[in-house]
Design a protein around this motif. Structure first.
Motif, PDB file in Angstrom:
ATOM      1  N   ASP A  84      13.788   3.957   7.661  1.00 22.31           N
ATOM      2  CA  ASP A  84      12.559   4.691   7.379  1.00 22.31           C
ATOM      3  C   ASP A  84      11.758   3.914   6.337  1.00 22.31           C
ATOM      4  OD1 ASP A  84      10.656   6.632   7.537  1.00 22.31           O
ATOM      5  OD2 ASP A  84      11.856   8.249   6.672  1.00 22.31           O
ATOM      6  N   GLY A  85      10.617   4.419   5.976  1.00 24.73           N
ATOM      7  CA  GLY A  85       9.800   3.750   4.979  1.00 24.73           C
ATOM      8  C   GLY A  85       8.639   4.619   4.530  1.00 24.73           C
ATOM      9  N   ASN A  86       7.918   4.132   3.554  1.00 22.72           N
ATOM     10  CA  ASN A  86       6.784   4.870   3.023  1.00 22.72           C
ATOM     11  C   ASN A  86       5.746   3.884   2.484  1.00 22.72           C
ATOM     12  OD1 ASN A  86       5.380   7.285   2.340  1.00 22.72           O
ATOM     13  ND2 ASN A  86       5.979   7.022   0.203  1.00 22.72           N
ATOM     14  N   ILE A  87       4.467   4.317   2.474  1.00 27.65           N
ATOM     15  CA  ILE A  87       3.376   3.478   1.992  1.00 27.65           C
ATOM     16  C   ILE A  87       2.486   4.319   1.078  1.00 27.65           C
ATOM     17  CG2 ILE A  87       1.371   2.084   2.638  1.00 27.65           C
ATOM     18  CD1 ILE A  87       2.729   1.589   5.330  1.00 27.65           C
ATOM     19  N   VAL A  88       2.195   3.802  -0.103  1.00 27.42           N
ATOM     20  CA  VAL A  88       1.324   4.472  -1.063  1.00 27.42           C
ATOM     21  C   VAL A  88       0.177   3.525  -1.400  1.00 27.42           C
ATOM     22  CG1 VAL A  88       1.128   5.509  -3.353  1.00 27.42           C
ATOM     23  CG2 VAL A  88       3.235   5.805  -2.023  1.00 27.42           C
ATOM     24  N   LEU A  89      -1.052   4.028  -1.279  1.00 26.52           N
ATOM     25  CA  LEU A  89      -2.233   3.219  -1.578  1.00 26.52           C
ATOM     26  C   LEU A  89      -2.639   3.421  -3.038  1.00 26.52           C
ATOM     27  CD1 LEU A  89      -4.363   3.973   1.615  1.00 26.52           C
ATOM     28  CD2 LEU A  89      -2.713   2.134   1.253  1.00 26.52           C
ATOM     29  N   GLY A  90      -3.035   2.341  -3.699  1.00 30.50           N
ATOM     30  CA  GLY A  90      -3.430   2.426  -5.106  1.00 30.50           C
ATOM     31  C   GLY A  90      -4.404   1.329  -5.492  1.00 30.50           C
ATOM     32  N   ASP A  91      -4.853   1.379  -6.761  1.00 29.18           N
ATOM     33  CA  ASP A  91      -5.802   0.392  -7.311  1.00 29.18           C
ATOM     34  C   ASP A  91      -7.028   0.233  -6.415  1.00 29.18           C
ATOM     35  OD1 ASP A  91      -4.017  -0.089  -9.412  1.00 29.18           O
ATOM     36  OD2 ASP A  91      -2.945  -1.585  -8.231  1.00 29.18           O
ATOM     37  N   ILE A  92      -7.557   1.362  -5.948  1.00 29.98           N
ATOM     38  CA  ILE A  92      -8.656   1.334  -4.975  1.00 29.98           C
ATOM     39  C   ILE A  92     -10.000   1.213  -5.685  1.00 29.98           C
ATOM     40  CG2 ILE A  92      -9.810   2.612  -3.131  1.00 29.98           C
ATOM     41  CD1 ILE A  92      -7.100   4.051  -2.688  1.00 29.98           C
TER      42      ILE A  92
ATOM     43  N   VAL B 164      10.729   0.259   2.020  1.00 35.58           N
ATOM     44  CA  VAL B 164      11.469   0.267   3.282  1.00 35.58           C
ATOM     45  C   VAL B 164      12.916   0.641   3.010  1.00 35.58           C
ATOM     46  CG1 VAL B 164      12.219  -1.091   5.266  1.00 35.58           C
ATOM     47  CG2 VAL B 164       9.951  -1.488   4.264  1.00 35.58           C
ATOM     48  N   VAL B 165      13.415   1.615   3.756  1.00 35.90           N
ATOM     49  CA  VAL B 165      14.833   1.997   3.698  1.00 35.90           C
ATOM     50  C   VAL B 165      15.502   1.447   4.954  1.00 35.90           C
ATOM     51  CG1 VAL B 165      16.478   3.894   3.585  1.00 35.90           C
ATOM     52  CG2 VAL B 165      14.279   4.068   2.391  1.00 35.90           C
TER      53      VAL B 165
ATOM     54  N   SER C 278      17.335  -0.073  -0.062  1.00 36.20           N
ATOM     55  CA  SER C 278      15.878   0.013  -0.019  1.00 36.20           C
ATOM     56  C   SER C 278      15.267  -1.165  -0.762  1.00 36.20           C
ATOM     57  CB  SER C 278      15.390   1.330  -0.637  1.00 36.20           C
ATOM     58  OG  SER C 278      15.688   1.373  -2.012  1.00 36.20           O
ATOM     59  N   GLY C 279      14.076  -1.491  -0.387  1.00 41.94           N
ATOM     60  CA  GLY C 279      13.332  -2.560  -1.037  1.00 41.94           C
ATOM     61  C   GLY C 279      11.847  -2.266  -0.950  1.00 41.94           C
ATOM     62  N   SER C 280      11.086  -2.883  -1.806  1.00 42.25           N
ATOM     63  CA  SER C 280       9.643  -2.618  -1.810  1.00 42.25           C
ATOM     64  C   SER C 280       8.874  -3.892  -2.120  1.00 42.25           C
ATOM     65  CB  SER C 280       9.302  -1.528  -2.825  1.00 42.25           C
ATOM     66  OG  SER C 280       9.665  -1.929  -4.128  1.00 42.25           O
ATOM     67  N   PHE C 281       7.631  -3.889  -1.708  1.00 45.04           N
ATOM     68  CA  PHE C 281       6.733  -4.991  -2.030  1.00 45.04           C
ATOM     69  C   PHE C 281       5.300  -4.467  -2.004  1.00 45.04           C
ATOM     70  CE2 PHE C 281       7.213  -5.051   2.552  1.00 45.04           C
ATOM     71  CZ  PHE C 281       5.963  -5.370   3.049  1.00 45.04           C
ATOM     72  N   THR C 282       4.401  -5.186  -2.634  1.00 43.04           N
ATOM     73  CA  THR C 282       2.993  -4.803  -2.714  1.00 43.04           C
ATOM     74  C   THR C 282       2.159  -5.756  -1.862  1.00 43.04           C
ATOM     75  OG1 THR C 282       3.286  -3.938  -4.953  1.00 43.04           O
ATOM     76  CG2 THR C 282       1.041  -4.407  -4.258  1.00 43.04           C
ATOM     77  N   TYR C 283       1.214  -5.170  -1.145  1.00 44.27           N
ATOM     78  CA  TYR C 283       0.381  -5.983  -0.251  1.00 44.27           C
ATOM     79  C   TYR C 283      -1.083  -5.583  -0.444  1.00 44.27           C
ATOM     80  CZ  TYR C 283      -0.701  -8.704   3.942  1.00 44.27           C
ATOM     81  OH  TYR C 283      -1.182  -9.645   4.811  1.00 44.27           O
TER      82      TYR C 283
ATOM     83  N   ARG D 211       4.529   1.652  10.830  1.00 45.11           N
ATOM     84  CA  ARG D 211       5.688   1.160  11.575  1.00 45.11           C
ATOM     85  C   ARG D 211       6.313   0.036  10.767  1.00 45.11           C
ATOM     86  NH1 ARG D 211       6.172  -3.037  15.439  1.00 45.11           N
ATOM     87  NH2 ARG D 211       8.002  -2.790  16.794  1.00 45.11           N
ATOM     88  N   PHE D 212       7.647   0.065  10.649  1.00 49.87           N
ATOM     89  CA  PHE D 212       8.367  -0.936   9.865  1.00 49.87           C
ATOM     90  C   PHE D 212       9.341  -1.681  10.774  1.00 49.87           C
ATOM     91  CE2 PHE D 212       7.433   2.803   7.280  1.00 49.87           C
ATOM     92  CZ  PHE D 212       6.705   2.249   6.251  1.00 49.87           C
ATOM     93  N   ARG D 213       9.551  -2.983  10.472  1.00 47.39           N
ATOM     94  CA  ARG D 213      10.469  -3.790  11.269  1.00 47.39           C
ATOM     95  C   ARG D 213      10.989  -4.958  10.441  1.00 47.39           C
ATOM     96  NH1 ARG D 213       6.989  -7.892  13.515  1.00 47.39           N
ATOM     97  NH2 ARG D 213       4.803  -7.381  13.067  1.00 47.39           N
TER      98      ARG D 213
END
Length: 407
Positions: A231-239, A260-261, A273-278, A305-307
């Motif tokens: 599974d995974g999650n996305i949070v938007l910021g610094d807009i 991403v889990v 789990s791991g995370s990164f900023t894009y 969608r995560f892969r």
């Protein structure tokens, strides 16, 4: 388990401004009748709307054939995507997509997750909304209740959900507001206070979607030994939202925190789990609004969608954007007028006054100069706007005077 988080709140406030002129020093009806006002119409933002709280939304989510049957629900949530709204017959017709997200324990062992989108329609009472209004709706989902039911084959493959939802609709439009551009008394000297105002005008709602394909090296996300995405999650910021100078484009920039889990190691029961900023950047059409427009944004994740592959982690997602553009213009109006009854205006006592307008002078300018009403000047001069000479009416009549000598 201790959780720390940072909550960022952005608020746009539209403040009412007092446009009515306060007149002091009046002591009689005659004083009021003797006040002349020059009114101008300005275009200003107005908002009408309605809301309905605690609307119960119910839906049956049926698992697809590739999903294992449910043994027990672990966690379920619903997020609401930006609604669409239309004003009609005192109501607002609201439609939106809700995104159901659930993690559950499988009857066959292990865990699985499901994401499902479904459509919701609702009519909200909204008196005062006109069909020409630009409607913006918002829906906020409450705590979800979920239970597992059997399908017609006796399999635990249906998840029944119920959740409350608060729905708000705001209609944006412009209306004409009258301001006092100038004011004087025909009988007394006056002191006026001219104040600056900044009326806000509604321009438009800009909306659009953009697809983002984000990736990062597995070694930089802590997912070195991940086998598959769970599974995974996305949070938007610094807009930030800006308008490009001398163009019709609005630029939206920000960053996405992607988590991403994954199933890790040799056993399917261990997760990591791991995370990164894009970063992301996209543009929307701004129309013909002026460069100093105010911009209020609302962004959300429409799909995700995560892969994984042998070297990278990928997140493919779609961002929905809705920007409310307003324009703030600076002008002035008469905030107050003080009548000085100690100093009556010394009207010219001549029987007739003929005035030759200068270039650029208006009937208002001339009427104010002689402390007479504009209506009196216009009544005495049927073609006042184009006349080369004007008769200024007076009460006391003596000898004629002229504004200049004609050779």
């Amino acid at each position: 388990m201790q959780i720390k988080s940072t909550l960022r709140v952005r608020c746009t406030a539209f403040c009412e401004q007092e446009l009515e002129t306060v007149v002091t020093g009046r002591q009689s009806v005659e004083d009021t009748i003797g006040i002349e006002s020059l009114k101008e119409n300005i275009s200003t933002l107005d908002m009408r709307g309605g809301e309905e709280k605690g609307v119960i939304i119910s839906e049956d989510i049926e698992l697809e054939g590739s999903c294992p049957s449910v043994k027990e629900l672990i966690t379920c949530s619903v997020s609401v995507l930006p609604p669409e709204a239309r004003a009609r017959n005192g109501e607002a017709e609201v439609e939106f997509d809700a995104l159901f997200d659930c993690v559950y324990e499988c009857e066959s062992g292990g865990f699985s997750s499901i994401q499902k989108r479904f459509r919701v329609s609702r009519a909200i009472p909204a008196a005062g909304l006109e069909p020409s209004c630009e409607c913006v709706a918002r829906a906020d989902a409450g705590v979800i209740k979920a239970s597992v039911q059997n399908n017609s084959y006796g399999e635990r493959r249906i998840i029944e959900i119920d959740f409350p939802c608060d729905i708000t609709v705001t209609g944006y439009f412009n209306r004409e507001a009258a301001i006092t551009a100038d004011m004087y008394s025909t009988d007394y000297e006056t002191v006026s206070d001219v104040k600056p105002i900044q009326p806000v005008r509604f321009c438009r709602v800009c909306s659009g979607n953009v697809s983002v394909n984000a990736s990062a090296a597995r070694e930089n996300t802590g997912l070195d030994d991940a086998k598959s995405v769970f599974d995974g999650n996305i949070v938007l910021g610094d807009i930030t939202v800006t308008r490009q100078p001398d163009s019709r484009r609005i630029v939206v920039e920000g960053s996405a925190l992607i988590t991403v889990v994954a199933v890790c190691g040799d056993e399917d029961t261990r997760y990591c789990s791991g995370s990164f900023t894009y970063p992301f950047r996209f543009e929307l059409d701004a129309g013909d609004d002026s460069p100093n427009s105010g911009l209020t944004e609302e962004l959300c994740i429409l799909s995700r969608r995560f892969r994984l592959d042998s070297t990278n982690v990928y997140a493919d997602f779609e961002i929905g954007a809705r920007i409310i553009a307003t324009d703030k213009r600076e002008t002035t109006c008469v905030g107050s007028l003080a009548i000085d009854r100690e100093h009556p205006f010394d009207h010219d006592s001549s029987a007739i006054i003929l005035y030759y307008p200068e270039k650029g002078e208006t009937i208002w300018d001339i009427s104010k100069k002689y402390h007479v009403s504009r209506a009196e000047v216009e009544n005495a001069n049927p073609n006042a706007e184009t006349a080369g000479v004007l008769l200024i009416p007076k009460k006391n009549k003596k000898t004629p005077t002229f504004s200049r000598v004609i050779g």
